[in-house]
Design an enzyme around this catalytic site. Structure first.
Site, PDB file in Angstrom:
ATOM      1  CD  GLU A  87      37.960  35.144  49.119  1.00  0.00           C
ATOM      2  OE1 GLU A  87      38.175  34.120  49.795  1.00  0.00           O
ATOM      3  OE2 GLU A  87      38.460  35.341  47.997  1.00  0.00           O
ATOM      4  CG  ASP A  92      36.489  35.445  44.057  1.00  0.00           C
ATOM      5  OD1 ASP A  92      36.697  34.324  43.557  1.00  0.00           O
ATOM      6  OD2 ASP A  92      36.820  35.743  45.211  1.00  0.00           O
ATOM      7  CG  ASP A 109      40.782  35.927  44.397  1.00  0.00           C
ATOM      8  OD1 ASP A 109      41.970  36.270  44.251  1.00  0.00           O
ATOM      9  OD2 ASP A 109      40.404  35.099  45.243  1.00  0.00           O
ATOM     10  CG  HIS A 128      43.562  33.349  49.215  1.00  0.00           C
ATOM     11  ND1 HIS A 128      43.036  32.372  48.416  1.00  0.00           N
ATOM     12  CD2 HIS A 128      44.862  33.025  49.412  1.00  0.00           C
ATOM     13  CE1 HIS A 128      43.973  31.480  48.129  1.00  0.00           C
ATOM     14  NE2 HIS A 128      45.096  31.861  48.713  1.00  0.00           N
TER      15      HIS A 128
END
Length: 949
Positions: A11, A9, A148, A143
Site C-alpha cells: 500500500e 502486495d 490483498d 485495501h
C-alpha cells in the site's frame, strides 16, 4: 508445485514511485495449498499520509506514528522472499515501489492481472476484487496489504487449477510458442505442463489436421433470407395499436407507459418504409425511439423477405439493441393473439450483429503466424490468448479477448482482411469454420442486421462489398454520421506503421537470417516442378525487394527526421501535454523548406513503387508455378495483401505531401507524450460521397437521434449530410422537464478566458458538491482544465468524505462509472466521451455541471478547413456544432420519468453573447434560474428537496 511462490502486495501514499512512499508491505509464502509463512509490516513514510489514502485503506497517521522505516525492515523482507517467484496483481507496480525505496528484486515475476487477460478475457474490470469475484472467490475489498496478498494467492491458485485442466496439446503449443521469445509466463506454463504430465491430467486430441481445425467446431450455414412476393404496405393503424394503452406491449410489460411521441415516430417510420424516401427524426430522451423503428422494421422485413440494416455509433447502443431491445421485441411479439393480426408471425424474425471485418479472427492467418520461426513477446502473448480462447468462442470477435498495448497491433496480423482472404478456396470457409463468413452468413439470413457506422461506411468505401444487399437503412445516433464518414473515408500513417509494414516483407535478424515474407518464399519454390530459371528470377526479385525495403527504411527515417525539423519552429510550446496538429495547405506547399520534404518523400515513394512492382511479379510467378496447396494459397494471399498496402501508403502519402486534392483536408500531428508524427488525410465534404455511395442506392433511409436540431430546425444536419429533400419530424421528450430539471446560470461567473475562471470554477464545484452530498457529474471540454479542477477540489471534498473521480486519473471509463454508481458520495469529472452514452438513472446523478460551452478547437484541421466554406463560419458552423454537443451533455441528467436534478452552466457567454440564445432555445423546457455564484448551493439544496422551493 515443485517450489514455493511468494504473493506480494504493498500500500502506498500515491501512484508515482520515487515521489510517493510505501506505507504497508505484506508477503505470503506458499507451495500449492500450503501456506509456508506470512510477513507483514506497516511502514512509516517521511511525508504526510494523504486523507484519501487513509480513507481508502483505513490506515491512520496514528497507526504509522511508531511504525518502522522501510530501510529497517528491508533485510528481513528480502530474506523472506528469497529467490522464489513473486506473484502480484499488477506486480510491476509493487516491485517498482520497493526498488524506489532500496529493495530491487530480480526474481521471476508472475502477474495475476496478465493471467486474467488470458483466462478471464470477458471481465470488463480487472481490479483484484473483480478478478477474485470472477473466479468465485470471496474478497473483502479492505485495501490492506496482507488481505490483498492473501487474495493474490487465492487468485493465483485458481488460475493454476484452470491451467492444469487444459488439454496437454494446448499446454505443449503454449510452450512451443513461448520458446520463440522471452515471455514472462513461460516458466509458469512449463511447471503446469510438468505437473499435468506427472498427474496424468488433460488429454491429447489426435493430430493430423491443423490445430485450428481441431479447436474450432464447424457451424451449420443458415439459409439466406428469401424475398417474398408480398408487396402490401405496412398498416400504420395496426402497428400503432400494438403500442396503445391496452395493446400488446401494455399487456406484456406491467409498468408500460404509453407515449404519443413514440407512436408518432412509429407511424412516420412505417410511412417511409412503405413509400420510400428519406426521414430525419429527432426523438427526445424517453421517447423510446428504438422500439419505434424496430417494430415497423421487423414488420417490413418479414413481410417482404428483405433485410433492414440498423446502424449505431456507440457499442452501448449496439449492445442495447441486440441484447435487450430486440430480444424484448421477440418476446412481446410471441405473445400476440388473433386480435393482433399477423404480429405473431413477426415473432419469428431473425437478427444478426455484424462488425467490421478486422474484428474477426482469420484462422488461416493465425496458423501462419504461429508457424513463424521467431516471434516477439507481444506476438506470443496474442497467439496464446487466441489459442486458449478458440475452443470457447462462437464468434471469433476480438471484443471477447483482452488485448493490451502492442497486442492490438499483432491482432492486425491475424485478423480477417479482404486482400488476404481466399474465400471459397479456404479450408476454413469450406468447413464453415471461418468466423467472418459465419457472421456474414448469419447477416444474409437475418431480417434485421445491426452494424456500426464504421462498418456502414466501409461498405460505401468498398462499393458495397461488405454488407449483404439491402434497400432499407435506419441510422441511429445520426449526429455522428459525418464524423465517422470523415474518419472512415480518410487515411493516416506514422513512421512506426511504415516500418512495421516493411518488416512484414523483410527484416534482418542477424548476419544471415531474416524474417517476413521473403524468408518464406524459397521454401515454396523448391518444388521440382519449378524450373531453375523461375527460381533464379525469384532470387533476383527477392534481392531487389530486400534492397528496396532497406532503402525505404532508411529513406523513411530521413523523411520523418526532416518532418520533425520542419515542424519544430511552428510548435509554440514543446512541453505541452496536448497532441499537436498542423494543417497542410497550398500555402504551406510553396514554402522553400517544404520542397525538401517532397524530395524526401519521393525517395521513399520510389522504393515503395519498386517493392510493389516486384511483389506483383513474384505473385505472378507463384500463380504460374506453385502447387495448389493451402499453404501456397496462403502465401499468395499474403503477397497480394502486402502489395496492396504498399500501394496505399505510397499513393496516400504522395497526395498528402505533394499533390493535395481539392476535396481533401491534409495535416500533420505530433503526439505529446511520444513525439510520434502522423500524416493524415480526410474528405472536405462527406455529404456528396454519402449521396453517391449510400443514399442513392436505398429505397428508404431513416436518420434518428436525440440531438439533431438547433433552435427547432435540422437545417444544419441537412446541409452537412446533403439531405435537402428529407422529411423531418421533431418529437419532444415526454419527460416533464419544467418540474424535473433546474437549469442554473450564474451571472457573475468569470469568462472562461479570465485568469480568475479556474479559481471560481473550483470554488463553485466544492460548494455545490457539498450541497448535493456528491451525486455530481462535471463535463469539461479540455483535459487540462479537468486536471486543474481535480487538483483544486480533491482535498477539500475528500475531507468531507466525498470521493473525486477523474477521467484519465483514476481508472478506465468503465471503472469510473462503476465507482460513481456504487458510491453516491462522489463527483465524476469527465471530458469528451462522457458527454454522451452515460446512463445513470435515479438519484445517483442529481447534479450536472457543464464547465464550458463545447466549441471545437479552432486549430483542429478538419474544423478549420470546413469553416472556410462559410461566409459566417462561427454562426453557421461552429455554433450549431457546439449546440448539438451541448444538448448531448445536457441529456445526461434526466434519464427517466422520476429523475430530478440540477444542471449548472458555468459559462456566462450564454447570457452575454448573441449566440447564447441559440443554445438555450435548443434545450428541453427546463426551469431556468439566473443567479449569483453564492446562491448556487442553496438553489441545489432546495431543488433536490432539502428545503422549501
Amino acid at each position: 508445485m515443485r517450489h514455493p511462490y511468494v504473493a506480494l502486495d504493498v500500500e502506498t501514499t500515491g501512484l508515482e514511485a520515487g515521489r510517493d512512499e510505501v506505507i504497508e508491505v505484506a508477503a505470503v509464502r506458499f507451495q500449492g495449498e500450503e501456506v509456508l509463512g506470512t510477513w507483514h509490516s506497516l511502514i512509516r513514510p517521511a511525508g504526510p499520509l494523504p486523507e484519501a489514502i487513509s480513507r481508502l485503506t483505513g490506515i491512520t497517521p496514528a497507526d504509522l506514528e511508531h511504525a518502522p522505516r522501510f530501510y529497517t525492515v528491508l533485510p528481513e523482507l528480502a530474506r523472506f522472499i528469497g529467490d522464489a517467484p513473486i506473484v502480484g496483481h499488477s506486480v510491476g507496480f509493487d516491485l517498482e515501489f520497493l526498488a524506489a525505496q532500496g529493495l530491487s528484486l530480480n526474481n521471476p515475476r508472475l502477474d495475476t492481472y496478465e493471467l486474467s487477460t488470458l483466462l478471464l478475457p470477458e471481465l470488463p474490470d480487472r481490479s483484484l476484487a473483480s478478478v477474485a469475484r470472477g473466479l468465485g472467490l470471496a474478497y473483502p475489498e479492505q485495501h490492506r496489504a496482507l488481505a490483498d496478498a492473501q487474495a493474490v494467492r487465492g487468485v493465483f491458485l485458481a488460475f493454476w487449477r484452470r491451467l492444469l485442466a487444459l488439454d496437454l496439446e494446448i499446454l505443449e503449443e503454449v510452450l512451443r510458442l513461448a520458446g520463440k521469445a522471452e515471455w514472462p509466463l513461460r516458466l509458469l506454463f512449463e511447471e503446469v505442463a510438468e505437473e499435468a504430465l506427472r498427474k496424468g491430467f488433460g488429454r491429447k486430441p489426435p493430430g493430423g489436421l491443423p490445430l485450428a481445425l481441431r479447436l474450432v467446431e464447424p457451424a451449420p450455414r443458415p439459409r439466406a433470407l428469401e424475398e417474398t412476393e408480398d408487396e402490401r404496405p405496412l398498416e400504420e393503424e395496426s402497428l400503432a395499436a400494438l403500442l396503445s394503452p391496452g395493446g400488446l406491449f401494455a399487456r406484456a410489460f406491467p409498468h408500460y407507459e404509453h407515449r404519443p411521441q413514440q407512436v408518432e415516430m412509429l407511424r412516420a417510420v412505417a410511412r417511409t418504409l412503405n413509400t420510400g424516401g428519406q426521414l430525419i427524426v429527432e426523438a427526445g430522451t424517453g421517447v423510446g425511439k428504438s422500439m419505434a423503428y424496430l417494430l415497423p422494421a421487423v414488420a417490413m422485413a418479414v413481410r417482404r423477405g428483405r433485410p433492414v440494416v440498423i446502424s449505431t455509433h456507440t457499442i452501448n447502443l449496439q449492445d442495447q439493441l441486440f441484447h435487450k431491445d430486440i430480444p424484448d421485441l421477440k418476446k412481446v411479439l410471441s405473445q400476440a393473439g388473433p386480435e393482433e393480426g399477423e404480429a405473431a408471425r413477426w415473432a419469428n424474425f431473425t437478427a444478426a450483429l455484424l462488425k467490421g471485418r478486422g474484428n474477426y479472427l482469420c484462422l488461416r492467418r493465425w496458423e501462419t503466424l504461429r508457424r513463424s520461426a521467431t516471434l516477439t513477446p507481444e506476438q506470443v502473448s496474442t497467439l496464446v490468448k487466441v489459442l486458449l480462447w478458440l475452443p470457447r468462442t462462437r464468434t471469433g470477435d476480438r471484443a471477447e479477448l483482452a488485448l493490451v498495448g502492442r497486442e492490438n497491433a499483432v491482432w492486425n496480423e491475424v485478423a480477417s482482411h479482404p486482400h488476404a482472404c481466399r474465400g471459397e478456396e479456404c479450408p476454413y470457409w469450406q468447413q464453415n469454420r471461418c468466423f467472418f463468413y459465419r457472421a456474414r452468413w448469419q447477416a444474409e439470413a437475418a431480417h434485421l442486421i445491426v452494424v456500426n457506422h464504421s462498418l456502414l461506411l466501409s461498405d460505401v468505401a468498398t462499393e458495397n462489398r461488405v454488407l449483404p444487399p439491402y434497400r432499407h437503412l435506419i441510422v441511429d445516433e445520426a449526429h455522428h454520421l459525418e464524423g465517422v464518414a470523415t474518419d472512415q473515408l480518410g487515411f493516416h500513417v506514422t513512421a512506426e506503421e511504415i516500418f512495421f509494414h516493411l518488416a512484414a516483407i523483410s527484416r534482418p535478424v542477424g548476419p544471415e537470417r531474416e524474417e517476413g515474407l521473403l524468408s518464406l518464399l524459397p521454401l515454396f519454390f523448391r518444388s521440382p516442378r519449378v524450373p531453375e530459371a523461375a527460381r533464379q528470377t525469384l532470387e533476383m526479385l527477392c534481392r531487389e525487394v530486400r534492397g528496396s525495403v532497406e532503402a525505404a527504411r532508411v529513406a523513411t527515417q530521413t523523411f520523418f527526421e526532416r518532418l520533425e525539423a520542419f515542424l519544430r519552429p511552428y510548435r509554440e510550446d514543446s512541453s505541452s501535454s496536448y497532441d499537436w496538429h498542423w494543417r497542410i495547405t497550398s500555402g504551406v506547399r510553396v514554402q522553400p523548406d517544404w520542397s525538401d520534404l517532397e524530395i524526401g518523400w519521393e525517395a521513399v515513394a520510389g522504393e515503395l513503387w519498386r517493392i510493389q512492382e516486384r511483389l506483383s511479379r513474384i505473385y505472378q510467378l507463384g500463380l504460374e508455378y506453385l502447387e495448389e496447396s493451402p499453404e501456397s494459397q496462403d502465401l499468395l494471399a499474403e503477397i497480394s495483401l502486402l502489395g496492396q498496402r504498399t500501394a496505399e501508403i505510397r499513393e496516400q502519402v504522395t497526395d498528402i505531401v505533394s499533390q493535395g486534392r481539392p476535396n481533401g483536408i491534409y495535416w500533420l500531428s505530433m503526439e505529446a507524450q511520444s513525439g510520434t508524427i502522423g500524416l493524415h488525410a480526410a474528405p472536405l465534404h462527406v455529404g456528396p460521397l454519402l449521396q453517391g455511395g449510400l443514399y442513392s442506392q436505398k429505397e428508404a433511409l431513416v436518420l434518428t437521434s436525440a440531438t439533431l436540431s438547433t433552435e427547432g430546425s435540422v437545417a444544419f444536419l441537412r446541409e452537412r449530410l446533403n439531405l435537402p429533400d428529407a422529411e423531418e419530424l421533431l418529437l419532444d421528450s415526454p419527460f416533464d422537464y419544467a418540474h424535473a430539471a433546474l437549469l442554473v446560470i450564474p451571472e457573475d461567473m468569470p469568462d472562461p478566458t479570465d485568469p480568475q475562471y479556474g479559481r471560481a470554477l473550483a470554488r463553485t464545484l466544492v460548494q455545490t458538491c457539498l450541497a448535493s452530498e456528491g451525486r455530481m457529474l462535471v463535463l469539461f471540454t479540455s483535459y487540462h482544465t479537468l486536471r486543474q479542477a481535480y487538483g483544486a477540489i480533491r482535498r477539500p471534498l475528500e475531507r468531507e468524505n466525498i470521493a473525486v473521480l477523474g477521467q484519465g486519473i483514476d481508472g478506465s471509463r468503465h471503472m469510473l462509472l462503476e465507482k460513481f454508481r456504487r458510491n453516491p458520495r462522489s463527483v465524476l469529472l469527465g471530458t469528451s466521451s462522457f458527454w454522451e452514452g452515460i446512463d445513470v438513472v435515479g438519484e445517483g446523478l442529481s447534479v450536472l455541471v457543464i464547465a464550458k460551452l463545447p466549441f471545437d478547437v479552432p486549430t483542429n484541421p478538419i474544423f478549420a478547413a470546413r469553416c472556410e466554406l462559410f461566409e459566417e463560419p462561427f454562426a453557421r458552423y461552429a455554433v450549431p456544432q457546439a449546440v448539438l454537443r451541448f444538448k448531448q451533455g445536457f441529456g445526461r441528467l434526466i434519464r427517466s420519468q422520476t429523475d430530478r436534478g440540477v444542471v449548472i452552466l458555468l459559462d456566462g457567454r450564454v447570457l452575454t453573447r448573441t449566440y447564447g440564445t441559440t443554445f438555450l432555445r435548443s434545450l428541453p423546457p427546463a426551469t431556468l434560474r439566473r443567479a449569483h455564484l453564492s446562491e448556487v448551493p442553496g438553489l441545489v439544496r432546495r431543488w433536490l428537496g432539502q428545503g422549501e422551493w
